[in-house]
Design a protein around this motif. Structure first.
Motif, PDB file in Angstrom:
ATOM      1  N   TYR A   1       0.814  -1.223   0.000  1.00 60.19           N
ATOM      2  CA  TYR A   1       0.000   0.000   0.000  1.00 60.19           C
ATOM      3  C   TYR A   1       0.850   1.276   0.000  1.00 60.19           C
ATOM      4  CZ  TYR A   1      -4.097  -2.842   1.034  1.00 60.19           C
ATOM      5  OH  TYR A   1      -5.106  -3.737   0.969  1.00 60.19           O
ATOM      6  N   SER A   2       2.180   1.171  -0.061  1.00 61.26           N
ATOM      7  CA  SER A   2       3.044   2.365  -0.044  1.00 61.26           C
ATOM      8  C   SER A   2       3.518   2.672  -1.462  1.00 61.26           C
ATOM      9  CB  SER A   2       4.242   2.141   0.884  1.00 61.26           C
ATOM     10  OG  SER A   2       5.024   1.051   0.431  1.00 61.26           O
ATOM     11  N   PHE A   3       3.660   3.944  -1.744  1.00 59.02           N
ATOM     12  CA  PHE A   3       4.107   4.418  -3.071  1.00 59.02           C
ATOM     13  C   PHE A   3       5.341   5.296  -2.893  1.00 59.02           C
ATOM     14  CE2 PHE A   3      -0.427   3.637  -3.388  1.00 59.02           C
ATOM     15  CZ  PHE A   3      -0.530   2.902  -4.549  1.00 59.02           C
ATOM     16  N   ARG A   4       6.225   5.261  -3.877  1.00 49.58           N
ATOM     17  CA  ARG A   4       7.418   6.104  -3.875  1.00 49.58           C
ATOM     18  C   ARG A   4       7.127   7.398  -4.605  1.00 49.58           C
ATOM     19  NH1 ARG A   4      11.786   6.800  -7.314  1.00 49.58           N
ATOM     20  NH2 ARG A   4      10.877   5.261  -8.725  1.00 49.58           N
ATOM     21  N   ASP A   5       7.548   8.493  -4.039  1.00 52.13           N
ATOM     22  CA  ASP A   5       7.325   9.813  -4.635  1.00 52.13           C
ATOM     23  C   ASP A   5       8.322   9.986  -5.786  1.00 52.13           C
ATOM     24  OD1 ASP A   5       6.637  12.358  -5.267  1.00 52.13           O
ATOM     25  OD2 ASP A   5       7.207  13.266  -3.353  1.00 52.13           O
ATOM     26  N   VAL A   6       7.807   9.862  -7.040  1.00 54.08           N
ATOM     27  CA  VAL A   6       8.694   9.933  -8.212  1.00 54.08           C
ATOM     28  C   VAL A   6       9.114  11.363  -8.520  1.00 54.08           C
ATOM     29  CG1 VAL A   6       7.733   7.837  -9.225  1.00 54.08           C
ATOM     30  CG2 VAL A   6       6.695  10.052  -9.734  1.00 54.08           C
ATOM     31  N   SER A   7       8.411  12.336  -7.964  1.00 53.91           N
ATOM     32  CA  SER A   7       8.779  13.738  -8.243  1.00 53.91           C
ATOM     33  C   SER A   7       9.916  14.226  -7.369  1.00 53.91           C
ATOM     34  CB  SER A   7       7.561  14.644  -8.049  1.00 53.91           C
ATOM     35  OG  SER A   7       7.119  14.590  -6.704  1.00 53.91           O
ATOM     36  N   LYS A   8      10.303  13.484  -6.357  1.00 54.02           N
ATOM     37  CA  LYS A   8      11.363  13.888  -5.463  1.00 54.02           C
ATOM     38  C   LYS A   8      12.715  13.679  -6.130  1.00 54.02           C
ATOM     39  CE  LYS A   8      13.086  13.287  -0.753  1.00 54.02           C
ATOM     40  NZ  LYS A   8      12.938  12.527   0.512  1.00 54.02           N
ATOM     41  N   SER A   9      13.513  14.770  -6.212  1.00 51.06           N
ATOM     42  CA  SER A   9      14.826  14.705  -6.869  1.00 51.06           C
ATOM     43  C   SER A   9      15.977  15.010  -5.929  1.00 51.06           C
ATOM     44  CB  SER A   9      14.877  15.679  -8.067  1.00 51.06           C
ATOM     45  OG  SER A   9      14.643  16.998  -7.621  1.00 51.06           O
TER      46      SER A   9
END
Length: 532
Positions: free
Chosen positions: A16-24
């Motif tokens: 149920y967890s997602f990785r924040d792809v916008s984080k650089s």
């Protein structure tokens, strides 16, 4: 059972967890910053454990928008510069004056004294300085040291916004009237939105004006010359360096000529380690007579007056000449800067130029000249930019010695030209049992034959052609070969090299490649460390 929820409202469970792809950026944020010019830690922002649904909606909606359309453009902020760095060494300068009562003079009631007010923007401090005027009779200089000036009795201090032209500045009971300011002060005040008033002229002080009376015109000598000489020549001394020919040895002395009363003083120069008695004064200060105007005057019976005796004047002192003072001979060889400027202004027909002795052949011309110009010789000036750019750049040539002796025909030399300081060194190869080789000439500048000592002309890469004769201190060398780097360097500066020199280098490498295999010059001269 209690579940912890993430930003998207989904419990922290596997899957149920997602990785924040916008984080650089994954670095640890800075915890320190500047506020009002002081370094302070950031206030820790702790997010509450349970946020409202509305804040969760906004955060989720903002994240989806960033994922869809990309992050919004953010304005780039300039780097913060503290106030003490921005305002450092920035000073406002105002010109003002104050009026002082003259109590001991019935003719002059008041006098105007100009001052300069400095305002330091870095700490809002001020200081007041009064320019010094010669023979003013008053104590001048720094009137108030640097500090914050009180504005009133309520503990307020003067700010830069309180200063302007055509206004009075009350400081410790004295009113200073500001008349003008410099260009930087006017530009700064206008940039801050303050309208600068028009400047006004500085009032003329009648007390100082009365002292500046013009000299009365006259043609015959007058007693007023003594007063003029005292007021204008006080503290001005002509200094000469001379040689005193004593009976036993030659001494270095200093001759001081006081322009205020035309007196002469001679002091001894005590050299370090000298065994002579340390007496500082050879002749105390007095007027030295040059000659008596009247002949056959009975000086043993009657005293002579100043009008009947001619004393030494500045026109009698000239460099390179020997002057007789009270029966002793002194040779003047040097003077200081003030003496040279005095003669150029008042006696331009007299050249105060010390003659340089002829070159004796020891050392280089520059080093020998420093011994003539200074008591403690200084090293000759060099071009630091050329020294750095052309460091370790050396042009190497092979040469043979042109000599009438047959045993010198087998001698071979390596001539190195250093581009950083235009010096030449010569290294001899060991060819037979008679000549073991080694350093033939250390690094030095070699003048061309026929050049004078006053205008020497030195060898340059333009003179080193294959087959050319290089005369080095009465030794004639014939250049027979050159290094590959010589051709590379000459082609890079082809506009400064004669075409005959460049063609001879090119033809030498071309003929060597067509006729026979030529060994490299670096193999001929051996290790480079020997040359350096």
């Amino acid at each position: 059972m209690t579940y912890n929820f993430n930003n998207h409202g989904i419990p922290f469970l596997p899957g149920y967890s997602f990785r924040d792809v916008s984080k650089s950026a994954f670095h640890r944020s800075q915890t320190l910053g500047y506020k009002n010019g002081y370094a302070l830690p950031h206030r820790a922002s702790v997010r509450p454990a349970q946020d409202s649904l509305l804040s969760e909606y906004h955060l989720t909606h903002q994240d989806i928008t960033d994922l869809t359309y990309g992050p919004a453009d953010q304005k780039l902020h300039k780097a913060f510069i503290p106030a003490h760095v921005t305002l450092d060494k920035k000073v406002l300068r105002y010109y003002a004056y104050f009026v002082e009562d003259v109590l001991d003079s019935p003719e002059v009631g008041q006098c105007v004294r100009p001052v300069v007010i400095y305002y330091y923007l870095v700490d809002d401090s001020m200081c007041i300085f009064e320019p010094r005027v010669q023979n003013s009779g008053t104590q001048q200089g720094k009137r108030i040291k640097r500090q914050r000036f009180p504005k009133n009795d309520r503990g307020e201090y003067y700010k830069w916004k309180d200063l302007n032209l055509r206004m009075d500045l009350d400081v410790y009971g004295v009113k200073y009237h500001i008349t003008q300011c410099d260009a930087f002060t006017k530009e700064f005040m206008e940039s801050e939105g303050i309208l600068v008033n028009d400047p006004e002229p500085m009032p003329v002080d009648s007390h100082s004006k009365d002292h500046q009376k013009p000299q009365p015109p006259y043609s015959t000598p007058s007693k007023l010359d003594k007063l003029y000489q005292f007021l204008n020549m006080d503290g001005k001394v002509l200094r000469f360096f001379a040689l005193f020919d004593d009976a036993d040895e030659t001494r270095f002395v200093k001759i001081h000529y006081y322009l205020v009363d035309d007196t002469v003083e001679i002091t001894n120069v005590q050299e370090p380690g000298s065994s002579d008695d340390p007496f500082p004064v050879l002749l105390h200060r007095l007027k030295i007579p040059k000659q008596i105007k009247k002949e056959n005057f009975p000086i043993c019976v009657m005293e002579v007056s100043d009008e009947e005796v001619e004393y030494y004047s500045p026109k009698d002192f000239q460099l390179g000449q020997t002057i007789n003072l009270l029966g002793r001979s002194f040779t003047l060889y040097q003077c200081d800067g003030f003496t040279r400027e005095y003669y150029q202004k008042n006696h331009p027909d007299m050249e105060m130029k010390s003659e340089v002795p002829p070159y004796n052949g020891f050392g280089s011309l520059e080093d020998s000249l420093q011994n003539c110009l200074f008591l403690n010789p200084k090293p000759p000036k060099i071009n630091p930019l050329k020294k750095l750019e052309k460091q370790n750049q050396v042009l190497r040539y092979s040469a043979r010695l042109e000599s009438p002796h047959p045993e010198d025909e087998s001698r071979r030399f390596i001539l190195s030209y250093y581009l950083s300081d235009d010096m030449i060194s010569i290294f001899e190869k060991s060819s037979s049992l008679c000549f073991f080789g080694g350093k033939f000439l250390k690094k030095t500048r070699v003048p061309k034959p026929g050049s004078t000592v006053e205008n020497p002309e030195y060898y340059s890469p333009a003179d080193f052609a294959i087959g050319a004769i290089v005369e080095v201190f009465s030794h004639r060398f014939v250049l027979t070969d050159a290094d590959r780097y010589v051709l590379t360097y000459l082609e890079s500066v082809w506009d400064q090299i004669p075409s005959q020199t460049l063609d001879s280098i090119r033809q030498n490498f071309t003929c060597g490649a067509d006729e026979r295999p030529r060994p490299a010059l670096r193999q001929m001269i051996g290790p480079v460390s020997v040359l350096s």
